[in-house]
Each structure stands twice: as C-alpha cells, then as structure tokens.
Design an enzyme around this catalytic site. Structure first.
Site, PDB file in Angstrom:
ATOM      1  CB  ILE A   1      -0.771  -0.306   1.280  1.00 43.21           C
ATOM      2  CG1 ILE A   1      -1.520  -0.924   1.225  1.00 43.21           C
ATOM      3  CG2 ILE A   1      -1.745   1.140   1.125  1.00 43.21           C
ATOM      4  CD1 ILE A   1      -2.874  -1.573   1.109  1.00 43.21           C
ATOM      5  CD  GLU A   2       4.673   1.798  -3.146  1.00 45.56           C
ATOM      6  OE1 GLU A   2       5.361   2.627  -3.639  1.00 45.56           O
ATOM      7  OE2 GLU A   2       5.088   0.903  -2.839  1.00 45.56           O
TER       8      GLU A   2
END
Ligand code: NAG
Ligand code: NAG
Ligand code: NAG
Length: 368
Positions: A129-130
């Site tokens: 998850i960026e």
C-alpha cells in the site's frame, strides 16, 4: 484486481467464489502433487524477490531465494518450481485505504485473498500500500488493523504462511505516508523496506542524485530501529534499477541540474527522471561519454551519455559495489534479510558479459 475491489456490490464476490470453486477442485498443477503443500518453517536469512512477469525467473539464483512475491500474472509453473526449491510464493495485496475503514469490507477482502492464495497453492501475501495516509486518521488505524487481521487469517488458514508489508525507505512521512510503522511491523512477519526512490521528495538543489545513497539509506534503518522495530523485522530492499535524468546543464564537477517536477508537496523529485532496469543501464554503459563514475559521498555509480537529440543524460544506479556496502550493513545490524525490486531487471540472456554482470548482482546480496 483493483477495479473489482472498488465496487462494493456483492456481485463480484459471488463471481470470485464461483471461480474459486471451479478452479479449486484440488487439481494441483505440479507434476509432484506434494509440491502444492505450503512451505513451512523459516530460514534464518530472507532473500525476498519481487517477480513482475515473464520467464526470467528460471534463471534466478534459487540457491539464495526464500520468498518470491508474484506481482505479475500468476504462474503455476513458478509456484511448483519455487516449492521444489523450498521457497515461498506470495500474493500481492493492494487495496484503496478509503475502503478498508469499513471492517466488513476488510474482512471480505482478507477472505478473498486467503481463498485466492489457497486456490493457487501460495504461501502468504505481501501487502503493498503506497498511498497517502494522515497520522491518526481513520485510514491510519484501518491500515494497522488490516495488517493485523490479514496476518491472523493467513497464519490460521495456511499454516506456515508469511505476511509482509512494504514500507518507504524512512518512517518520516515519506510521500505523505504517515503509517503506524511500529505497530504494523509488530503485526506481521516482517516489513520490506523499499530503500530506493529516495529522491521522491527533494527540498534542496534540484539536481540528479543516487536512487539510494548509502548514508540516506542507513538513516532510514536507524530510524526504524529507534522507534522500537526489531532488526529481525526488517528486510532491506535494494534497487535493481536506476534513474535516467536529462540534464538542463552539467557542471564540470558532474552536477546535473534537472527540471523541477513536484511530488506530494516537494518542489523537486526523481519523477523528473525515468526508471530503467540494470540490464539497460549496463547495455548503455559502454557507449557513455563518461564511462562508469563513482560518487564517494553517496557511494553510488553513475555515468553520462549524449542522446541522439544532443541532450546530456546522467544515469544513477546501483551495482555490485554499492549493493555490497549495504548488504554488509544488513549483516552487521542483524537484519532479517535482503531483497530487491525487482528480480527481472537483470539481463538473463546467454551473452557472457551480461551473464557475468547478472551473477555479480546476485552475489552482492550476500556479504562474503
Ligand atoms: C542483454 O545482453 C545482450 C548482450 O549484451 C544484449 O544484446 C541485449 O540487448 C541485452 N538485453 C537487455 C534487456 O538489455
Ligand atoms: C563493453 O564492456 C565490456 C566490459 O564491461 C567489454 O568486455 C566489452 O568489450 C565492451 N564493449 C565495447 C563495445 O566497448
Ligand atoms: C555518513 O555517515 C557517517 C556516519 O554517520 C558520517 O560520518 C559521514 O560524514 C556521513 N557522510 C555524509 C556524506 O553525509
């Protein structure tokens, strides 16, 4: 996968369940059905490889690999082979953080991932998850809960499975990612520290710099360790790619000034450059105008070349020399292991020069 998940209707869930029922008839794709069993047990040192597609995985150095995260299309042949070498294969997990604030959505997402992993005989998941998250926001708590719940579900449903989470090179809100790093690391098997793209937010001179300078990289680990994360919860990610920048001007001391491209609040960013794999970097190195140079301050190689339009480029990358220095730190600090983005950046053709360069990159991961 992302598109499916953005819809809240139950229709996709039913479709997904139906597909799994059909696929999961217990037909193991491996010649030896025992290869469909999940890998259990941990090896002391992790070598974590991201695989993005194609068949180059056949030429990886499997004597080292403990985990392959499949970020391209699922390949049953890869799963069978990895298992025959005692290596785990894990899924990619990505989901919009807005959605996971709803506990029911989280639970459905986790169920779906566990089922997918089972159907494909996989050994866990790497959560990547960026996205931007504000400190103490609903998403901040939801993300931590997602990691904790995913870990519990996988460990319960697939004995010996592995759940990991990708974090930025530093915990200091890189790219506006204010996550609860300590709790996330505590809630999964380990975090993969993406020690690259370290110039995504530049607040000083807008010039080309190394993708992962030695000191800057180490600062990130010091910060993670000082916030109470045990070194055995940290796997260092090194880049097998670099950045190609067009220089607006190049000084005689090799300072390449670049276009100001802002990113998440910072005026200058590596987004002004273009990411290129190590194979292409080395392919061009011979015809560069500078030859491969070494920056002692950043402990990184670079070179300059002239493109057909007459524009000077500066290319910054990592090679066995810069990677060994970082690998030595992994050993000294007793980190959990090392890995790279990504395994498919090397030249696996039969050419002897390329073969030598590729071998040296794999060997650099393990300090002598
Ligand atoms: C790999 O190396 C060979 C031989 O040097 C070269 O012809 C080929 O273009 C290279 N491939 C890539 C992707 O750079
Ligand atoms: C390119 O460099 C390699 C060594 O890195 C050398 O063996 C080869 O001859 C060089 N080729 C050219 C065209 O300069
Ligand atoms: C890198 O870090 C070391 C140790 O913290 C320090 O002595 C050195 O001056 C630093 N170098 C640079 C170029 O910042």
């Amino acid at each position: 996968m992302k598109r499916l998940l953005s819809s809240r209707s139950g229709a996709w869930l039913l479709t997904a369940l139906f597909l799994q029922l059909r696929l999961g008839c217990g037909t193991c794709p491996c010649e030896d059905p025992s290869l469909c069993n999940p890998i259990s047990g941990t090896r002391e040192f992790e070598v974590f490889v991201f695989q993005v597609g194609g068949k180059d995985w056949k030429f990886y150095d499997w004597s080292q690999i403990t985990t392959v995260a499949i970020f391209g299309k699922y390949d049953p042949e890869l799963m069978c082979y990895a298992h025959s070498r005692g290596s785990r294969v894990v899924l990619k997990g990505d989901v919009p953080v807005k959605e996971i604030v709803d506990p029911a959505f989280r639970a459905a997402w986790i169920d779906q991932k566990v089922e997918l992993a089972k159907t494909q005989y996989m050994d866990g998941i790497n959560i990547d998850i960026e996205q931007m998250v504000n400190k103490y926001s609903p998403e901040y708590y939801a993300l931590t809960a997602l990691v904790k719940e995913t870990t519990e579900a996988f460990h319960k449903e697939i004995p010996g499975s592995q759940v990991t989470f990708d974090v930025a090179w530093s915990p200091r809100g890189i790219d506006k990612r204010y996550y609860n790093y300590a709790e996330i690391a505590h809630s999964c098997d380990f975090v993969f520290v993406m020690s690259y793209d370290e110039q995504s937010q530049v607040w000083t001179d807008c010039i080309a710099r190394a993708n992962a300078p030695y000191n800057q990289t180490l600062t990130g680990y010091n910060d993670y360790i000082h916030m109470g994360i045990h070194p055995k919860k940290l796997v260092m990610g090194v880049p097998w790619y670099g950045y190609d920048y067009s220089c607006l001007s190049l000084s005689i001391s090799n300072v390449c000034s670049i276009k100001e491209v802002s990113f998440r609040g910072a005026p200058c960013s590596d987004a002004a450059g273009r990411q290129i794999p190590y194979s292409a970097i080395m392919n061009r190195a011979n015809t560069s105008m500078s030859g491969i140079l070494w920056n002692e301050e950043q402990k990184a190689p670079y070179y300059e070349y002239l493109d057909p339009q007459g524009i000077i480029h500066q290319v910054w990358f990592d090679d066995p020399r810069s990677i060994s220095l970082k690998a030595a730190y992994v050993k000294e600090q007793g980190l959990r292991g090392i890995g790279m983005w990504n395994g498919d950046c090397l030249n696996y053709s039969g050419d002897s020069v390329a073969q030598q360069q590729t071998k040296a990159m794999w060997e650099a991961l393990i300090p002598k």
